[in-house]
Design an enzyme around this catalytic site. Structure first.
Site, PDB file in Angstrom:
ATOM      1  N   SER B  15      -5.339  10.532   6.351  1.00  0.00           N
ATOM      2  CA  SER B  15      -4.652  10.804   5.752  1.00  0.00           C
ATOM      3  C   SER B  15      -4.751  10.364   4.066  1.00  0.00           C
ATOM      4  O   SER B  15      -4.479  10.591   3.608  1.00  0.00           O
ATOM      5  CB  SER B  15      -2.813  11.063   6.024  1.00  0.00           C
ATOM      6  OG  SER B  15      -2.940   9.693   5.875  1.00  0.00           O
ATOM      7  N   ASP B 200       4.091   3.699   0.666  1.00  0.00           N
ATOM      8  CA  ASP B 200       5.285   3.167   1.709  1.00  0.00           C
ATOM      9  C   ASP B 200       4.722   2.523   3.444  1.00  0.00           C
ATOM     10  O   ASP B 200       5.130   2.768   3.635  1.00  0.00           O
ATOM     11  CB  ASP B 200       5.365   4.781   2.018  1.00  0.00           C
ATOM     12  CG  ASP B 200       4.194   5.552   3.032  1.00  0.00           C
ATOM     13  OD1 ASP B 200       3.267   4.137   2.592  1.00  0.00           O
ATOM     14  OD2 ASP B 200       3.395   6.364   3.438  1.00  0.00           O
ATOM     15  N   HIS B 203       0.430   4.052   3.017  1.00  0.00           N
ATOM     16  CA  HIS B 203      -0.552   4.851   2.521  1.00  0.00           C
ATOM     17  C   HIS B 203      -0.920   4.535   0.779  1.00  0.00           C
ATOM     18  O   HIS B 203       0.557   3.303   0.245  1.00  0.00           O
ATOM     19  CB  HIS B 203       0.258   6.572   2.538  1.00  0.00           C
ATOM     20  CG  HIS B 203       0.088   6.987   3.169  1.00  0.00           C
ATOM     21  ND1 HIS B 203       0.985   6.906   3.614  1.00  0.00           N
ATOM     22  CD2 HIS B 203      -1.339   7.627   3.762  1.00  0.00           C
ATOM     23  CE1 HIS B 203       0.846   7.593   4.716  1.00  0.00           C
ATOM     24  NE2 HIS B 203      -0.341   8.497   5.166  1.00  0.00           N
TER      25      HIS B 203
END
Lengths: 258, 258
Positions: B15, B200, B203
């Site tokens: 991600s 967070d 990330h």
């Protein structure tokens, strides 16, 4: 070698396309790459300074022939010219309005005409009009150069090219994103307010690209909902859908965006 | 069909790669697309939630075989995993450290080994380490979910996976971008300051991606200067270099970035 695992969303145009990933602008190319991640590859085919005369030979090379089975399918093709074609003589970028219209039709026809070697009936074509020119800012910018340059674009001239894009889109029955009108109406039809949307009288700033992105996605949602990012599945599965015990079961099938 | 006119800069990872074009982040994928415009196509091959176990089958499908002459050459290949592999059991994302190392070596070998069907000696490979985890923020974020989830990553665990990436890069003689150390040192080695670089706890935010971009470009400049964007010519000529009287003279030759 990069395998063809995803189909393509091609942005073909001039500097306003090329700058679509400019830092600090949250520009439309960047945002399309983001929302189409794992679905379509968004390709930057923007060529700063180009008009449609110069764009056509490049277009022919960027669009593969139908007979080439290895090339990725272009699912969405945005064509965005006019900002340079609308230059005033003696600018070498000037393309007369009638030839601009013919050039746009030629590009569309290369993909849309069954007789074309590049015929691709499943490609969704979108024509985009150039933004309005802020001649106050543009004139000052050119005057400040060494040596100074005379104003090379006119407000009404570019407006005429924008209207021509609209007419070609209608005649060719392809989608149209009217950036000229969206920006102009957002200023309250006040040329002095164009600097809210343009960085230098000609190119878009973050606010301008925001309008472009909104209008483009709205057009895709209404004219071509099949290629809206919400309606395309990811090429490879979300991680929670992988068969964790036997990953190969779920990961070895390339599921082309369709 | 999209013709192969430019070679590729592929970003392969999880991600943190997929989000490389996130609006508001000026992230590394966006910035690479910007600086490599008209030179290399930057492809987003980030897969949110994926570890190297799941990444390998996808990698095999994204890298074409050497025998496929139609596929675009991958000039630069960044491989960036570890953030999910370093999950703690019973997370299904966990990959034991030894297997993580083996998986990374397998990916590198698929491109770098002369015996591999995907052998590509001209591809410049870059391994990237995962950023540090802010366990304070991550724990709070997971506890706030319904139902609450136990902390799934450890600071020292991820550090170990980051060091393993460094060791694999050294052993395989490929470039290494040490995001873990760059972020950690930027915090003054204070876990409570990681929120300056992470959105967070896991990330990257804009500041974090800024570090990644800087380190990546620095690495390319020193290890692989031939593929630095300043050293690649544009595929099609700048508009001022077009032969305006006879455009075909200058525009009909596709000059592959080389």
């Amino acid at each position: 070698m990069a395998a063809h695992v995803q189909d393509v969303f091609m942005l073909f145009g001039d500097s306003i396309t090329q700058e679509g990933w400019e830092p600090g602008h949250n520009a439309f190319g960047q945002r399309l790459t983001h929302v189409y991640a794992r679905k379509l590859d968004v390709l930057n085919r923007g060529f700063s300074g180009y008009n449609t005369d110069w764009g056509i030979p490049v277009f022919e090379q960027c669009i593969a022939k139908t007979s080439d089975p290895s090339a990725p399918k272009i699912r969405v093709l945005a064509i965005w010219f006019g900002a340079n074609d609308a230059c005033i003589l003696p600018s070498p970028q000037h393309v007369p309005l009638a030839r601009f219209v013919a050039n746009l039709k030629q590009m569309v026809g290369m993909v849309k005409s069954p007789a074309s070697p590049r015929y691709s009936p499943t490609t969704r074509i979108i024509l985009i009009s150039p933004p309005p020119v802020d001649t106050f800012v543009r004139r000052a910018e050119l005057q400040a150069r060494d040596p100074p340059i005379a104003l090379d674009r006119g407000f009404e001239v570019t407006q005429g090219y924008a209207e021509a894009v609209r007419d070609v889109a209608k005649e060719e029955d392809v989608a149209f994103v009217d950036v000229w009108t969206a920006v102009w109406e957002a200023t309250g039809k006040d040329e002095r307010s164009l600097s809210k949307f343009l960085s230098d009288g000609l190119h878009l700033n973050e606010q301008g690209y925001q309008l472009v992105y909104q209008e483009l996605i709205k057009t895709i949602a209404t004219k071509y909902p099949d290629v809206h990012y919400d309606n395309l599945g990811p090429t490879f599965p979300p991680w929670a859908e992988i068969d964790w015990e036997n990953p190969s079961n779920s990961l070895y099938t390339v599921r082309k965006a369709d």
